[in-house]
Every structure is written in structure tokens, then in C-alpha cells.
Design an enzyme around this catalytic site. Structure first.
Site, PDB file in Angstrom:
ATOM      1  N   PRO A  23      30.203  28.998  31.312  1.00  0.00           N
ATOM      2  CG  PRO A  23      28.763  30.275  32.612  1.00  0.00           C
ATOM      3  CD  PRO A  23      29.022  29.877  31.198  1.00  0.00           C
ATOM      4  CB  ALA A  57      27.094  27.340  38.965  1.00  0.00           C
ATOM      5  CD  GLN A  99      26.431  30.311  35.670  1.00  0.00           C
ATOM      6  OE1 GLN A  99      26.822  29.284  36.222  1.00  0.00           O
ATOM      7  NE2 GLN A  99      25.851  30.320  34.476  1.00  0.00           N
ATOM      8  CE1 TYR A 181      21.695  23.136  39.357  1.00  0.00           C
ATOM      9  CE2 TYR A 181      22.466  24.535  37.564  1.00  0.00           C
ATOM     10  CZ  TYR A 181      22.497  23.326  38.250  1.00  0.00           C
ATOM     11  OH  TYR A 181      23.319  22.321  37.821  1.00  0.00           O
TER      12      TYR A 181
END
Length: 372
Positions: A23, A57, A99, A181
């Protein structure tokens, strides 16, 4: 035989090889909707031989985006746009993965295209951020601490996004719990200073991740894999260690997780000893402790290097990142370097479409370049 080009089956889903597209944010969406850039970017890597093609993401809520230009999966327009892209990925024989992410205190930031650094002001399209605790990431605006009820509502947002991902045609769901995150913020004592059921002990700090995984697994078909990306270390004293995260991974094995995508860092600024394959030892340790398959990522750029990671038993797949940005056909070039012969797409019909999971080589449209 090359392990890099051996298929890997997770549940009822077979990936044609173990060279996977990592990703990587493109910072090119409008209102969370992927567009032609994303179609060409991801479609080219599917045509270039990667077995699993993972999105960047993709935010489960609007305020969960890393930047205002991130993709999302919180409305029907986004779902329809992603469906167009998964169709292209599938047509080239690759498996499509999404993702799912929430950036937490690292949301609402400028994209890295000469637009500045830090948090985007609200008048300029930014928004207030949230986190387990009111502790800012250095250089960003301070977040608001989530209430107990707000934390308890987060798993439902991941589940809703997973349902949309299913409608969009994705085969693999990856829960993003790395790189500082939101879910990583809850896991790490450096960013989680709570004293309620969501903080303090390791059992409390992992509670939200467990509930998110359970919520996603509950809506994701049994035959399709759920993957979790974890940062194996914070690279900082007092933060998460590889052994800490290996125990987190062990707990995920019992919750229906099929593979751990092992990365490191991102939660706090740190001195990281970056070098070729620098995260591979962490992947190996998590594989040994958890019993789960893992992927390794981090400056893996050569075919022989990727092959060796698999041969030595450090990982079950490799995520290719920057090398794939430089070369959309990295996987096909790797096959040639390793002496692997793959069938061209002319062998499966004039429309050059194949079932996901089937090994394929160069598209017939490019074959004269391969022969010359």
C-alpha cells in the site's frame, strides 16, 4: 523452482505469486473518490505481474483520511469508483486488496507535493483530529481525546467500509494498525495514556484492534482473507518492541486473521537504522511467535533479495514498494531474472482476461518488446 513465484493460498483465495504491491498513498483523490490515476497506477502493477495489488490507506470515515486527497470507502460514489478499478486488477489475473485505515492524530495533514508540512488548517480544508489521548504527533495540531462511546463506535466504521469493499469487488481486506495511525496509537504506550478499558495494560491497549478485526471478520466472507498491518517496533525506548507486537500477532491468529503484514515505526519520530531488508528480522520473529504467515516490506528491491527472504523462512510473501513505483513491471522482470517462465496472456484468449490467481507473464500487447 522459485518461491517468489509459487502461489500462496489463504483460506479460499489463491494469489498467483508472493511478489505483492505494498500500500502506498497517492494523495490524488477528490472527496475520497479514486479516479483515473488510481486505475492506471494499480492496473499497471496488476499487468506488471504482482500477485496481490493493495490499495493505499483507504479511510473508513472522512475524518480518518491522512490528507484531504486520500481515498475512502464511506459512501456509494467511492464504492462504485473502486469497483471499476478492481475489475481492471482482476482482468490481469491479480488479487485485489484494500487497506482500511483511520489516521487518528496523523489525519488532516498536507500531502507531500510542495504544499507544506503539518496539519491543514480548517479554513483550508482540514479538520480537527482525534486520538486515544490528547497528545499531538510532533509538528501536528493536538488531537481531541476520544470518549469511551466514540472508541466503542469505531469497529462499526471499519465493518461498514469492509462491506463496501466487498461490494466493490475486493478479495482481501487489510486492517491498517501500523505507521502511527489510529489503531497503532491505541497499541502503543507512547500515544495511549488512557486509564480506562482502552488503555494502560497491553490487554486494554489491544482491545480496540481486536474489536475492529472481529467486526471486519464478521462481515468478510469466510473464503476471503483478512490481513493486519502492524508496526513491529516504535524504535523508541518505552514504546512497542518486536516481542510486544509478536504477542499482539499471536492474539490475532485466534481471531481469524490470516496474515500479518509486518512493517515498523511511524508513531513517534525515531532514529531508524534504514537499509536493505531492515525490517525482515522483525517479520521473521512475528512469524515464529504467532504461527501466522507474514509478509515483509522495507527496501526490498532486487529479485534475488526477495527470493532469499522467502527461502530463509523470514516471510511468506514480500511487499514491494518504492521499487514498484520505479518499475510497474517489477514482478515480471523479477521472474525473468530468476529464470521463471510465465505464460503470456495470448494463451488465455484474445481479450487477455484471466481468473485472479492464475500465473501470467507479459501482456500479449507487449510481447514484441520481450522477444526483441
Amino acid at each position: 523452482m522459485s518461491l517468489l513465484f509459487a502461489p500462496l493460498t489463504l483460506r479460499g483465495t489463491t494469489v498467483r505469486n508472493r511478489a505483492w504491491l505494498s500500500p502506498m498513498c497517492q494523495y490524488s483523490a477528490v472527496d475520497g473518490v479514486p479516479n483515473d490515476w488510481h486505475l492506471v497506477h494499480l492496473g499497471a502493477r496488476a499487468a506488471g505481474g504482482f500477485g496481490l495489488v493493495l490499495t493505499e490507506a483507504t479511510a473508513v470515515t472522512a475524518d480518518g483520511r491522512i490528507s484531504p486527497q486520500d481515498t475512502g470507502l464511506w459512501n456509494d460514489q467511492q464504492t462504485a469508483a473502486w469497483a471499476r478499478i478492481t475489475d481492471v486488477i482482476h482482468a490481469r489475473g491479480a488479487v485485489a486488496g484494500v487497506q482500511l485505515a483511520h489516521a487518528g492524530r496523523k489525519a488532516s495533514t498536507f500531502r507531500p507535493f510542495h504544499e507544506g508540512h503539518g496539519s491543514v488548517p480548517v479554513p483550508d480544508g482540514g479538520w480537527g483530529t482525534v486520538a486515544p489521548s490528547g497528545v499531538e504527533f510532533p509538528g501536528y495540531e493536538a488531537p481531541r481525546e476520544l470518549s469511551d462511546d466514540e472508541v466503542a463506535a469505531i469497529p462499526a466504521t471499519f465493518a461498514a467500509a469492509a462491506r463496501r469493499a466487498l461490494d466493490a469487488g475486493f478479495d482481501v481486506a487489510e486492517v491498517h494498525a501500523a505507521h502511527g495511525y489510529l489503531l497503532h496509537q491505541f497499541l502503543s504506550p507512547l500515544s495511549n495514556h488512557r486509564t480506562d478499558r482502552w488503555g494502560g495494560s497491553p490487554e486494554n491497549r489491544v482491545r480496540l484492534l481486536h474489536q475492529v478485526v472481529d467486526a471486519v471478520r464478521a462481515v468478510w466472507p469466510d473464503e476471503r482473507p483478512v490481513v493486519v498491518r502492524l508496526s513491529a517496533t516504535d524504535w523508541t525506548e518505552g514504546g512497542l518492541t518486536v516481542d510486544d507486537v509478536a504477542e499482539v500477532a499471536r492474539g490475532l491468529a485466534a481471531r481469524g486473521v490470516d496474515l500479518v503484514d509486518v512493517s515498523t515505526g511511524g508513531n513517534v519520530p525515531a532514529q531508524i537504522p534504514v537499509g536493505p531488508g531492515y525490517q525482515v528480522p522483525a517479520a521473521r520473529r512475528i512469524r515464529e511467535v504467532s504461527g501466522l504467515p507474514v509478509s515483509a516490506v522495507g527496501l526490498i528491491s532486487a529479485a534475488t533479495q526477495a527470493e532469499q527472504v522467502l527461502v530463509e523462512g523470514s516471510a511468506d510473501a514480500v511487499m514491494i514498494a518504492r521499487a514498484a513505483l520505479r518499475d510497474p513491471s517489477w514482478a515480471l522482470h523479477a521472474a525473468a531474472e530468476l529464470g521463471v517462465t510465465l505464460p503470456t496472456l495470448e494463451h488465455v484468449g484474445a481479450d487477455a482476461r484471466v481468473a485472479p490467481g492464475q500465473p501470467t507473464g507479459w501482456p500479449v500487447q507487449y510481447e514484441r518488446a520481450v522477444r526483441s
